[in-house]
Scaffold this motif. Structure first.
Motif, PDB file in Angstrom:
ATOM      1  N   ALA A  36      -6.260  -0.115   4.069  1.00  0.00           N
ATOM      2  CA  ALA A  36      -6.961  -0.572   2.867  1.00  0.00           C
ATOM      3  C   ALA A  36      -7.216  -2.068   2.922  1.00  0.00           C
ATOM      4  O   ALA A  36      -6.447  -2.830   3.511  1.00  0.00           O
ATOM      5  CB  ALA A  36      -6.145  -0.235   1.631  1.00  0.00           C
ATOM      6  N   SER A  41       0.826  -1.205   0.000  1.00  0.00           N
ATOM      7  CA  SER A  41       0.000   0.000   0.000  1.00  0.00           C
ATOM      8  C   SER A  41       0.857   1.250   0.000  1.00  0.00           C
ATOM      9  O   SER A  41       0.621   2.191  -0.769  1.00  0.00           O
ATOM     10  CB  SER A  41      -0.928  -0.011   1.216  1.00  0.00           C
ATOM     11  N   ALA A  43      -8.353   6.917  -1.863  1.00  0.00           N
ATOM     12  CA  ALA A  43      -9.285   5.860  -1.450  1.00  0.00           C
ATOM     13  C   ALA A  43      -8.588   4.780  -0.646  1.00  0.00           C
ATOM     14  O   ALA A  43      -9.162   4.219   0.291  1.00  0.00           O
ATOM     15  CB  ALA A  43      -9.947   5.251  -2.689  1.00  0.00           C
ATOM     16  N   VAL A  44      -7.331   4.471  -0.968  1.00  0.00           N
ATOM     17  CA  VAL A  44      -6.608   3.409  -0.283  1.00  0.00           C
ATOM     18  C   VAL A  44      -6.070   3.863   1.064  1.00  0.00           C
ATOM     19  O   VAL A  44      -6.154   3.137   2.057  1.00  0.00           O
ATOM     20  CB  VAL A  44      -5.455   2.889  -1.178  1.00  0.00           C
ATOM     21  N   ALA A  89     -14.600   7.988  -3.869  1.00  0.00           N
ATOM     22  CA  ALA A  89     -13.448   8.883  -3.905  1.00  0.00           C
ATOM     23  C   ALA A  89     -13.069   9.231  -5.340  1.00  0.00           C
ATOM     24  O   ALA A  89     -12.753  10.392  -5.649  1.00  0.00           O
ATOM     25  CB  ALA A  89     -12.269   8.251  -3.174  1.00  0.00           C
ATOM     26  N   LEU A  90     -13.086   8.235  -6.220  1.00  0.00           N
ATOM     27  CA  LEU A  90     -12.775   8.491  -7.620  1.00  0.00           C
ATOM     28  C   LEU A  90     -13.790   9.456  -8.232  1.00  0.00           C
ATOM     29  O   LEU A  90     -13.420  10.418  -8.915  1.00  0.00           O
ATOM     30  CB  LEU A  90     -12.762   7.173  -8.391  1.00  0.00           C
ATOM     31  N   SER A 106     -13.722   3.499  -2.546  1.00  0.00           N
ATOM     32  CA  SER A 106     -12.841   3.793  -3.681  1.00  0.00           C
ATOM     33  C   SER A 106     -13.615   4.419  -4.836  1.00  0.00           C
ATOM     34  O   SER A 106     -13.168   5.405  -5.438  1.00  0.00           O
ATOM     35  CB  SER A 106     -12.152   2.514  -4.163  1.00  0.00           C
ATOM     36  N   LEU A 137      -5.735  -0.171  -6.897  1.00  0.00           N
ATOM     37  CA  LEU A 137      -4.694   0.852  -7.009  1.00  0.00           C
ATOM     38  C   LEU A 137      -3.459   0.308  -7.711  1.00  0.00           C
ATOM     39  O   LEU A 137      -2.879   0.984  -8.580  1.00  0.00           O
ATOM     40  CB  LEU A 137      -4.323   1.382  -5.626  1.00  0.00           C
ATOM     41  N   LEU A 168      -7.511   7.234  -6.432  1.00  0.00           N
ATOM     42  CA  LEU A 168      -7.359   5.864  -5.942  1.00  0.00           C
ATOM     43  C   LEU A 168      -6.384   5.798  -4.774  1.00  0.00           C
ATOM     44  O   LEU A 168      -6.558   4.999  -3.847  1.00  0.00           O
ATOM     45  CB  LEU A 168      -6.911   4.952  -7.074  1.00  0.00           C
ATOM     46  N   GLU A 187      -9.326  -2.900  -2.617  1.00  0.00           N
ATOM     47  CA  GLU A 187      -8.873  -1.535  -2.894  1.00  0.00           C
ATOM     48  C   GLU A 187      -7.412  -1.518  -3.324  1.00  0.00           C
ATOM     49  O   GLU A 187      -7.030  -0.789  -4.250  1.00  0.00           O
ATOM     50  CB  GLU A 187      -9.048  -0.670  -1.643  1.00  0.00           C
ATOM     51  N   LEU A 203     -14.529  -1.274  -1.700  1.00  0.00           N
ATOM     52  CA  LEU A 203     -14.536  -0.732  -3.059  1.00  0.00           C
ATOM     53  C   LEU A 203     -15.544   0.398  -3.228  1.00  0.00           C
ATOM     54  O   LEU A 203     -15.361   1.258  -4.093  1.00  0.00           O
ATOM     55  CB  LEU A 203     -14.839  -1.847  -4.058  1.00  0.00           C
ATOM     56  N   ALA A 242     -15.879  10.389  -0.186  1.00  0.00           N
ATOM     57  CA  ALA A 242     -15.660   9.202   0.633  1.00  0.00           C
ATOM     58  C   ALA A 242     -16.269   9.343   2.024  1.00  0.00           C
ATOM     59  O   ALA A 242     -16.899   8.412   2.536  1.00  0.00           O
ATOM     60  CB  ALA A 242     -14.152   8.927   0.745  1.00  0.00           C
TER      61      ALA A 242
END
Length: 350
Positions: free
Chosen positions: A206, A83, A269-270, A140-141, A137, A214, A266, A210, A134, A122
């Protein structure tokens, strides 16, 4: 009388300079790759259960079976190390793309609303929808993409100027941060605690899905960024010069922004919105590269090294383990003050 066909001294000198630049870029990139690999292994060696480098490498590559070592390495430490590696690569590459594209050292996902847009989406999912994995994720994207499109439209005036984009981004960041604060006031205590931990940023939070997403994005988008690097260098010269070189400026800018936004989203998100890595990775890489500045891969590798070191410090060198974002913030804030002071002294502060 014969005409000499020997190359002009200026042409010869240019070739020598270009060869030296390419050699230095190759040496720096290889050195950074080795350093990141060593830090990646070191991250899995240290802890309450000490391991050797050979044991870690054998476990990661499945060269031999040792249940106790495999449990520690593959089950506990490898996800966190992977990560940190992936998030650092993504933030380092995204940060230098923003800085070169907007021609400003202050241009970073931290300050142009990308991180805050991803964070707002998020946190809304965590607080209102009890989302996780997910789903976070994806939110967030979506938040990062919406924030980037909003700022691109607001900054557009027959083109996108760096300072205008940054100023609009700072305003958007403050607006999104205000909405994040409002969402936290509406959350249950347990949701608010989870959201605050996520907002601080930590590479160990994460799940596997996720992280795979990434890693896949980094494997796909870093080569895309390398393909677009020629267009990026042309856009650094200004839109008129880029058009004279045959670059389709807005299409190239949109592709570069999209690549940087997806990588940032991403990564957020992680690990949450880990600050300052994207800001300082590019300038550090440029110092190492010397005249061969602007390399996306070296900046990505510096970002990975910074995050791996920050995680080692946060978990193992402090009296109490802390989230990784606390360490990056403590290191990045003085750098930002120094950058603002030196930029203003040079008359480039706007």
């Amino acid at each position: 009388m014969k005409t000499s066909t020997a190359p002009r001294p200026t042409t010869s000198a240019f070739r020598v300079i270009r060869r030296r630049r390419n050699t230095r870029a190759l040496v720096v990139t290889c050195s950074l790759t080795l350093a990141v690999g060593a830090l990646f292994v070191l991250t899995m060696m240290v802890g309450s259960f000490q391991l050797t480098a050979g044991e870690v490498i054998a476990s990661v590559l499945h060269l031999r079976e040792d249940p106790s070592v495999d449990f520690v390495v593959q089950g506990l430490r490898l996800p966190t190390a992977a990560s940190a590696l992936a998030v650092g690569l993504a933030l380092g590459a995204a940060g230098t793309i923003f800085q070169q594209l907007l021609r400003n050292p202050l241009a970073s996902p931290d300050f142009v609303g990308i991180n805050s847009g991803a964070g707002l989406a998020a946190i809304t999912g965590i607080v209102l929808l009890q989302a996780g994995g997910l789903a976070v994720s994806g939110l967030a994207l979506a938040g990062a993409v919406v924030a980037a499109l909003l700022m691109y439209v607001l900054a557009w005036r027959d083109g996108v100027a760096g300072y205008r984009f940054i100023l609009i981004g700072i305003g958007a960041t403050l607006f999104f941060d205000g909405l994040i604060g409002y969402m936290l006031t509406r959350a249950q205590l347990s949701d608010a605690r989870q959201a605050m931990h996520w907002l601080t940023g930590s590479v160990g939070q994460a799940d596997a899905a996720e992280l795979r997403l990434l890693l896949g994005a980094v494997v796909v988008l870093l080569p895309v960024a390398l393909v677009l690097q020629r267009q990026l260098r042309a856009l650094e010269l200004g839109d008129d010069a880029a058009r004279a070189l045959g670059i389709r400026t807005e299409l190239s800018r949109a592709g570069l922004l999209a690549t940087a936004v997806v990588l940032t989203a991403l990564a957020v998100a992680v690990a949450g919105p880990i600050v300052f890595v994207a800001l300082i990775a590019g300038p550090i890489a440029n110092r190492l590269l010397g005249p061969a500045t602007g390399g996306i891969v070296p900046a990505a590798l510096v970002g990975a090294a910074l995050l791996l070191v920050a995680d080692l410090v946060a978990v193992h060198l402090l009296p109490t383990p802390l989230p990784t974002g606390v360490v990056t913030g403590a290191v990045g804030a003085p750098y930002l003050l120094w950058l603002l002071a030196t930029t203003n002294r040079q008359g480039a502060g706007g």
